[in-house]
Design a protein around this motif. Structure first.
Motif, PDB file in Angstrom:
ATOM      1  N   GLN A   1       0.778  -1.227   0.000  1.00 17.64           N
ATOM      2  CA  GLN A   1       0.000   0.000   0.000  1.00 17.64           C
ATOM      3  C   GLN A   1       0.814   1.285   0.000  1.00 17.64           C
ATOM      4  O   GLN A   1       0.245   2.374   0.129  1.00 17.64           O
ATOM      5  CB  GLN A   1      -0.997  -0.015   1.162  1.00 17.64           C
ATOM      6  CG  GLN A   1      -1.958  -1.183   1.010  1.00 17.64           C
ATOM      7  CD  GLN A   1      -3.296  -0.946   1.677  1.00 17.64           C
ATOM      8  OE1 GLN A   1      -3.422  -0.072   2.510  1.00 17.64           O
ATOM      9  NE2 GLN A   1      -4.287  -1.712   1.308  1.00 17.64           N
TER      10      GLN A   1
ATOM     11  N   SER B   1     -10.796   1.813   4.802  1.00 17.66           N
ATOM     12  CA  SER B   1     -11.117   0.708   5.711  1.00 17.66           C
ATOM     13  C   SER B   1     -10.879   1.084   7.171  1.00 17.66           C
ATOM     14  O   SER B   1     -11.433   0.448   8.069  1.00 17.66           O
ATOM     15  CB  SER B   1     -10.287  -0.526   5.356  1.00 17.66           C
ATOM     16  OG  SER B   1     -10.545  -0.913   4.023  1.00 17.66           O
TER      17      SER B   1
ATOM     18  N   GLN C   1     -13.984   1.382   9.077  1.00 20.55           N
ATOM     19  CA  GLN C   1     -14.607   0.166   9.623  1.00 20.55           C
ATOM     20  C   GLN C   1     -14.331   0.072  11.114  1.00 20.55           C
ATOM     21  O   GLN C   1     -15.232  -0.157  11.923  1.00 20.55           O
ATOM     22  CB  GLN C   1     -14.026  -1.096   8.961  1.00 20.55           C
ATOM     23  CG  GLN C   1     -14.458  -1.347   7.539  1.00 20.55           C
ATOM     24  CD  GLN C   1     -13.984  -2.738   7.079  1.00 20.55           C
ATOM     25  OE1 GLN C   1     -13.929  -3.680   7.858  1.00 20.55           O
ATOM     26  NE2 GLN C   1     -13.649  -2.844   5.801  1.00 20.55           N
TER      27      GLN C   1
ATOM     28  N   ARG D   1      -1.561   7.160  -1.334  1.00 17.90           N
ATOM     29  CA  ARG D   1      -0.534   6.137  -1.554  1.00 17.90           C
ATOM     30  C   ARG D   1       0.542   6.708  -2.465  1.00 17.90           C
ATOM     31  O   ARG D   1       0.241   7.472  -3.369  1.00 17.90           O
ATOM     32  CB  ARG D   1      -1.132   4.887  -2.219  1.00 17.90           C
ATOM     33  CG  ARG D   1      -2.068   4.144  -1.302  1.00 17.90           C
ATOM     34  CD  ARG D   1      -2.595   2.885  -1.944  1.00 17.90           C
ATOM     35  NE  ARG D   1      -3.815   2.476  -1.251  1.00 17.90           N
ATOM     36  CZ  ARG D   1      -4.553   1.430  -1.582  1.00 17.90           C
ATOM     37  NH1 ARG D   1      -4.204   0.671  -2.602  1.00 17.90           N
ATOM     38  NH2 ARG D   1      -5.634   1.141  -0.899  1.00 17.90           N
TER      39      ARG D   1
ATOM     40  N   GLN E   1     -11.923   6.921  -2.103  1.00 13.69           N
ATOM     41  CA  GLN E   1     -12.549   5.608  -1.977  1.00 13.69           C
ATOM     42  C   GLN E   1     -13.900   5.761  -1.308  1.00 13.69           C
ATOM     43  O   GLN E   1     -14.167   6.748  -0.632  1.00 13.69           O
ATOM     44  CB  GLN E   1     -11.702   4.686  -1.084  1.00 13.69           C
ATOM     45  CG  GLN E   1     -10.480   4.125  -1.768  1.00 13.69           C
ATOM     46  CD  GLN E   1      -9.814   3.061  -0.913  1.00 13.69           C
ATOM     47  OE1 GLN E   1      -9.914   3.054   0.310  1.00 13.69           O
ATOM     48  NE2 GLN E   1      -9.110   2.140  -1.566  1.00 13.69           N
TER      49      GLN E   1
ATOM     50  N   GLU F   1     -15.962   3.295   1.235  1.00 16.28           N
ATOM     51  CA  GLU F   1     -15.983   2.048   1.974  1.00 16.28           C
ATOM     52  C   GLU F   1     -17.438   1.730   2.299  1.00 16.28           C
ATOM     53  O   GLU F   1     -18.236   2.644   2.544  1.00 16.28           O
ATOM     54  CB  GLU F   1     -15.216   2.248   3.291  1.00 16.28           C
ATOM     55  CG  GLU F   1     -14.888   0.992   4.027  1.00 16.28           C
ATOM     56  CD  GLU F   1     -13.632   0.326   3.464  1.00 16.28           C
ATOM     57  OE1 GLU F   1     -12.992   0.905   2.567  1.00 16.28           O
ATOM     58  OE2 GLU F   1     -13.304  -0.783   3.924  1.00 16.28           O
TER      59      GLU F   1
ATOM     60  N   PHE G   1      -7.219  -9.886   0.896  1.00 16.64           N
ATOM     61  CA  PHE G   1      -7.058  -8.723   1.783  1.00 16.64           C
ATOM     62  C   PHE G   1      -7.097  -9.291   3.184  1.00 16.64           C
ATOM     63  O   PHE G   1      -7.992 -10.086   3.504  1.00 16.64           O
ATOM     64  CB  PHE G   1      -8.212  -7.726   1.614  1.00 16.64           C
ATOM     65  CG  PHE G   1      -8.344  -7.174   0.219  1.00 16.64           C
ATOM     66  CD1 PHE G   1      -7.596  -6.075  -0.184  1.00 16.64           C
ATOM     67  CD2 PHE G   1      -9.217  -7.761  -0.691  1.00 16.64           C
ATOM     68  CE1 PHE G   1      -7.724  -5.568  -1.464  1.00 16.64           C
ATOM     69  CE2 PHE G   1      -9.342  -7.262  -1.967  1.00 16.64           C
ATOM     70  CZ  PHE G   1      -8.594  -6.159  -2.366  1.00 16.64           C
TER      71      PHE G   1
ATOM     72  N   VAL H   1     -10.500  -9.556   5.181  1.00 16.45           N
ATOM     73  CA  VAL H   1     -11.688 -10.272   4.714  1.00 16.45           C
ATOM     74  C   VAL H   1     -11.342 -11.735   4.418  1.00 16.45           C
ATOM     75  O   VAL H   1     -10.200 -12.062   4.114  1.00 16.45           O
ATOM     76  CB  VAL H   1     -12.314  -9.627   3.443  1.00 16.45           C
ATOM     77  CG1 VAL H   1     -12.975  -8.313   3.774  1.00 16.45           C
ATOM     78  CG2 VAL H   1     -11.285  -9.473   2.344  1.00 16.45           C
TER      79      VAL H   1
ATOM     80  N   CYS I   1     -13.390  -6.486  -1.992  1.00 16.51           N
ATOM     81  CA  CYS I   1     -14.533  -6.762  -1.122  1.00 16.51           C
ATOM     82  C   CYS I   1     -14.355  -8.138  -0.485  1.00 16.51           C
ATOM     83  O   CYS I   1     -13.411  -8.868  -0.805  1.00 16.51           O
ATOM     84  CB  CYS I   1     -15.826  -6.706  -1.916  1.00 16.51           C
ATOM     85  SG  CYS I   1     -15.896  -7.866  -3.292  1.00 16.51           S
ATOM     86  N   GLY I   2     -15.255  -8.482   0.401  1.00 20.25           N
ATOM     87  CA  GLY I   2     -15.186  -9.798   1.008  1.00 20.25           C
ATOM     88  C   GLY I   2     -15.978  -9.853   2.294  1.00 20.25           C
ATOM     89  O   GLY I   2     -16.615  -8.869   2.689  1.00 20.25           O
TER      90      GLY I   2
ATOM     91  N   ALA J   1     -17.716  -6.348   3.544  1.00 17.78           N
ATOM     92  CA  ALA J   1     -17.143  -5.009   3.383  1.00 17.78           C
ATOM     93  C   ALA J   1     -16.674  -4.871   1.954  1.00 17.78           C
ATOM     94  O   ALA J   1     -16.353  -5.856   1.285  1.00 17.78           O
ATOM     95  CB  ALA J   1     -15.968  -4.809   4.335  1.00 17.78           C
ATOM     96  N   PHE J   2     -16.684  -3.636   1.480  1.00 16.59           N
ATOM     97  CA  PHE J   2     -16.112  -3.380   0.164  1.00 16.59           C
ATOM     98  C   PHE J   2     -15.483  -2.007   0.165  1.00 16.59           C
ATOM     99  O   PHE J   2     -15.825  -1.149   0.985  1.00 16.59           O
ATOM    100  CB  PHE J   2     -17.174  -3.496  -0.944  1.00 16.59           C
ATOM    101  CG  PHE J   2     -18.380  -2.610  -0.732  1.00 16.59           C
ATOM    102  CD1 PHE J   2     -18.346  -1.271  -1.083  1.00 16.59           C
ATOM    103  CD2 PHE J   2     -19.538  -3.144  -0.175  1.00 16.59           C
ATOM    104  CE1 PHE J   2     -19.455  -0.464  -0.879  1.00 16.59           C
ATOM    105  CE2 PHE J   2     -20.645  -2.335   0.028  1.00 16.59           C
ATOM    106  CZ  PHE J   2     -20.616  -0.987  -0.328  1.00 16.59           C
ATOM    107  N   GLY J   3     -14.544  -1.794  -0.730  1.00 18.37           N
ATOM    108  CA  GLY J   3     -13.907  -0.487  -0.859  1.00 18.37           C
ATOM    109  C   GLY J   3     -13.665  -0.235  -2.331  1.00 18.37           C
ATOM    110  O   GLY J   3     -12.941  -0.993  -2.980  1.00 18.37           O
TER     111      GLY J   3
END
Ligand code: PHE
Length: 372
Positions: A177, A202, A205, A226, A239, A241, A279, A282, A314-315, A336-338
């Motif tokens: 990252q 994230s 979260q 980044r 993003q 989330e 990830f 997840v 996601c996941g 969750a997804f981003g």
């Protein structure tokens, strides 16, 4: 409008006899009336009324003066005084009517707008940035699905961005990252803790789950950072989330949610695909691609000839994450997804280079609709 000539109670002339006194009042009234009548503002009219008809006014003086008149002359004097009172009263009432019109006129005297003049378009109208447009559309669609909006810090502790998301120190995912670190925290309970520009939304979260109890249905748009730059990457990007925590949440719910909002946003059936991916926060995890809108899947420079654009990850939320925030992973599950908002804007508006979004070129930015 306190005119120096405005008669007041203290300027009463000494009455000679009743008819002379009455005449003096008439003369004075005629003069004052003429002045007020030229510009009968409510204030001037009221001042005139008080000066003559008020309790200490000049007409009242005349009435009181009647007491000093010999009894036999009183009826005659009374008539004279009464006629003065009636005349003054009538004239003041007429002025009060005119004062009402005066108020209306004041209002009408506001400068008029000539609606037939040509429009002065020398001041350019603003437009929304495509990323703002996209964010608004996303928020609108997720609200429809019952999601709440959450916000979180852009400069955050390593804990929220990494450790609590099951990315321990020295985990290779940290290198993936390209993190911008900032000086560690000093003082207080956080002394010496690593701080960074968040690399993903994230972190929200963790902030949200620590603050709330399930069930949760949250979206959180924001900026992330980044150390990366090419035609599909910029060092700062956006993003959104999203995550849901409840009893019995499944991967099918995740797919349905993503399909629903993509259809709402792009207004048509876009080809999408989930690729298994990793990830740490997840399990199972997937990456999520949308068919490239620039080349319709034929392959181009934007999709690096794959026909697909990666939109996000996601996941199903990892039990370790639930553990970090004190949720019971036996009782609750969640997804969750981003997604990259900029990527999604790129797809919606068929932009060939992500960097255009951040160059501030007015000719480019002016082309987007003003409303989402
Ligand atoms: N935070 C991940 C990223 O930035 C995306 C992601 C979010 C993946 C939520 C899974 C679940 O790459």
């Amino acid at each position: 409008m306190n005119h120096p000539e405005t008669p007041t109670g203290s300027q009463k002339p000494a009455p000679l006899n009743m008819s002379e006194a009455a005449e003096a009042v008439r003369t004075q009234f005629a003069a004052d009336h003429a002045r007020v009548a030229a510009n009968p503002s409510p204030k001037a009219v009221e001042e005139l009324r008080l000066a003559f008809l008020g309790r200490k006014g000049r007409v009242q003086d005349l009435i009181e003066g009647l007491r000093n008149v010999a009894k036999e002359q009183r009826p005659e004097a009374g008539k004279i005084v009464n006629s003065v009172r009636q005349d003054v009263d009538g004239a003041v009432t007429a002025l009060q009517e005119r004062a009402k019109a005066w108020i209306l006129n004041e209002r009408l005297n506001i400068p008029q707008v000539d609606v037939s003049l040509p429009v002065d378009d020398s001041t350019p109208a603003g437009a929304l940035h495509p990323v703002s447009l996209m964010r608004r559309v996303l928020i609108r669609e997720f609200r429809r699905l019952g999601f709440t909006i959450y916000d979180g810090p852009e400069i955050d502790f390593d804990f929220y961005n990494f450790s609590a998301l099951n990315i321990p120190e020295s985990h290779p995912a940290r290198d993936m990252q390209d993190t911008f670190y900032v000086a560690p925290a000093t003082g207080g309970a956080f002394d010496g803790q690593k701080m960074l520009l968040r690399t993903q939304t994230s972190n929200i979260q963790i902030h949200a789950m620590l603050a709330e109890k399930p069930p949760l249905r949250v979206i959180a748009p924001g900026r992330v950072f980044r150390c990366d730059s090419d035609i599909t990457h910029t060092p700062m990007f956006h993003q959104i989330e999203g995550f849901v925590v409840d009893k019995g949440v499944t991967f099918a719910n995740l797919k349905a949610t993503i399909d629903t909002f993509l259809k709402a946003i792009y207004g048509r059936e876009l080809k999408t695909r989930f690729r298994p991916s990793f990830f740490p926060f997840v399990e199972p995890g997937a990456e999520f691609d949308v068919q490239c809108t620039i080349c319709s899947g034929a392959g181009c420079r934007v999709c690096k000839n794959t026909g697909w654009l990666e939109v996000g990850g996601c996941g199903m939320i990892h039990p370790k994450v639930f553990e970090a925030v004190g949720y019971d992973s036996e009782e609750y599950s969640g997804f969750a997804f981003g997604f990259g908002i900029d990527r999604m804007a790129m797809l919606k508006y068929a932009l060939p280079d992500l960097r255009q979004l951040f160059e501030g070129d007015h000719d480019f930015l002016g082309q987007f609709p003003v409303h989402a």
